[in-house]
Write an enzyme that holds these catalytic residues in place. Sequence first.
Site, mmCIF file in Angstrom:
data_model
loop_
_atom_site.group_PDB
_atom_site.id
_atom_site.type_symbol
_atom_site.label_atom_id
_atom_site.label_comp_id
_atom_site.label_asym_id
_atom_site.label_seq_id
_atom_site.Cartn_x
_atom_site.Cartn_y
_atom_site.Cartn_z
ATOM 1 N N HIS A 97 29.904 49.629 -63.917
ATOM 2 C CA HIS A 97 29.590 50.187 -65.249
ATOM 3 C C HIS A 97 29.564 51.716 -65.243
ATOM 4 O O HIS A 97 28.696 52.337 -65.849
ATOM 5 C CB HIS A 97 28.255 49.645 -65.776
ATOM 6 C CG HIS A 97 28.363 48.242 -66.268
ATOM 7 N ND1 HIS A 97 29.106 47.888 -67.373
ATOM 8 C CD2 HIS A 97 27.847 47.083 -65.788
ATOM 9 C CE1 HIS A 97 29.033 46.579 -67.555
ATOM 10 N NE2 HIS A 97 28.289 46.068 -66.616
ATOM 11 N N ASP A 153 25.181 46.337 -61.065
ATOM 12 C CA ASP A 153 25.630 45.027 -61.556
ATOM 13 C C ASP A 153 27.130 45.064 -61.848
ATOM 14 O O ASP A 153 27.716 46.121 -62.059
ATOM 15 C CB ASP A 153 24.873 44.624 -62.832
ATOM 16 C CG ASP A 153 25.014 45.655 -63.951
ATOM 17 O OD1 ASP A 153 24.983 46.862 -63.645
ATOM 18 O OD2 ASP A 153 25.162 45.254 -65.109
ATOM 19 N N GLU A 154 27.732 43.871 -61.858
ATOM 20 C CA GLU A 154 29.108 43.685 -62.310
ATOM 21 C C GLU A 154 30.054 44.737 -61.740
ATOM 22 O O GLU A 154 30.728 45.453 -62.482
ATOM 23 C CB GLU A 154 29.140 43.685 -63.852
ATOM 24 C CG GLU A 154 28.312 42.532 -64.414
ATOM 25 C CD GLU A 154 28.284 42.437 -65.940
ATOM 26 O OE1 GLU A 154 28.452 43.479 -66.614
ATOM 27 O OE2 GLU A 154 28.084 41.325 -66.452
ATOM 28 N N VAL A 155 30.099 44.802 -60.422
ATOM 29 C CA VAL A 155 30.987 45.768 -59.765
ATOM 30 C C VAL A 155 32.382 45.149 -59.689
ATOM 31 O O VAL A 155 32.793 44.632 -58.649
ATOM 32 C CB VAL A 155 30.456 46.150 -58.364
ATOM 33 C CG1 VAL A 155 31.278 47.296 -57.775
ATOM 34 C CG2 VAL A 155 28.986 46.560 -58.439
ATOM 35 N N ASP A 204 23.028 40.480 -59.413
ATOM 36 C CA ASP A 204 24.197 39.585 -59.452
ATOM 37 C C ASP A 204 25.152 39.754 -58.277
ATOM 38 O O ASP A 204 25.794 38.793 -57.861
ATOM 39 C CB ASP A 204 24.957 39.708 -60.781
ATOM 40 C CG ASP A 204 25.308 41.131 -61.139
ATOM 41 O OD1 ASP A 204 26.486 41.499 -61.073
ATOM 42 O OD2 ASP A 204 24.384 41.894 -61.487
#
Length: 462
Positions: A97, A153-155, A204
Amino acid sequence: MTNSEMSGSSPFKMRLVHLDLKGAPPKVSYLSEVFPLFHALGANGLLLEYEDMFPYEGHLRLLRAKHAYSPPEIKEILHLAALNELEVIPLVQTFGHMEFVLKHEALAHLREVALFPNTLNPHEAESLALVGAMISQVMELHPGARWLHVGCDEVYYLGEGEASRRWLRQEHNTKARLCLSHMKAVACHVLARHPATTPLVWDDMLRAIPEDQLSASGVPQLVEPVLWDYGADLDIHGKALLMEKYRRCGFLRLWAASAFKGATGASQALTPIEHHLRNNVQWLQVAASGPADMLQGIVLTGWQRYDHFSVLCELLPVGIPSLAVCLQSLLHGGFTEDVKARVENFLGISSLEITDLMSEGAGSFPGSDILALITHVGLHLRSSVDTLLERDSLLARWSTLVQELEAALHRVFYPDAVEEWLEENARPSLQRLQALVQDLREAASAGPGPGPGPSPHSGQDP
């Protein structure tokens, strides 16, 4: 009765309201109105995701949004939070992000994959220097912060860049190891400079990593993971097992994260309260079935965009009834008739609707006018334009209502957010209506007989 007395029954010592400022960031004047409400409802902390609203200086100045808060405004926000007994935890993205950083030409060379600005390349020394500089500027304005959330998160696309592919060809190297080494580097950077501040990370990227790798990485001694799940049907047992796994790996403390808005659709305009209530009540069940005393608190997330380039979802004032229901349920161990009455009282709502949309005249809390008007737009604007039963009076009615909403939004948000919301949700229909009215007028004036001629305002905006 103070919050601490009230929350005797709550398994969550800390109850943080997440303010996602990467879309429609509220003006400081509005925050001064809602912080007392957050406190009254049972919140005792804030997770401030500044993104491009932070007043970055020097070589990072290019990260600032047009209406970024100034350093005095940040101080004012922290002062208002302290007045309302809300402990502030700043959030700085340091891995995934990173769009608001890596979209800039000058920093694009630090992307993991050249095409996508979301993920930072962990192999570049300059990458760590960049997030280090961001962290030090944020910490400078948050002296004494007990926690700093470093995102992670969400790499997406991790391991897909050229340097990563080369690195992964070496023996024993895996994506999990790559992820953990960057997390560790960021956490060590924070702790070396701010030994009294504990880094938090979204969990996550950690969930699927095998226990032995996680234990051996050294990460569990450095960070506190925030387990997030915004669904209305949590796997309660699965979450308890995940907490046990993290405990065995050496993590001392965990946080939960639910949602009060912004998690049910990228362009959702009205908040489905029932969904978020179920989500939060299930987190209470997770807390009851997981390892005791590990849980430090819960973050009630309120996403404003799914990512930096996404459209806006529900605005903060729209999500406040949901926030009230969720906070009070977490505080009192569930949603009872008594809790419902308390929420109605806090919000000035005569009868709270959990399953359906709020009634259009709802509430007397800060921003309730915005909720009422947006509900009206959401329920009726499109359909009434589609049916187009009456022409001019319909245009006049909607123009007036949208102007009223625009004025209400300007009180809380900066012009670009107001513009974006209206552009997304109201203007297209109004423009269609206007064009249609215009066509009908022209047709009428050109036709035979004494039909109504063009009005004096013909061709102009109402």
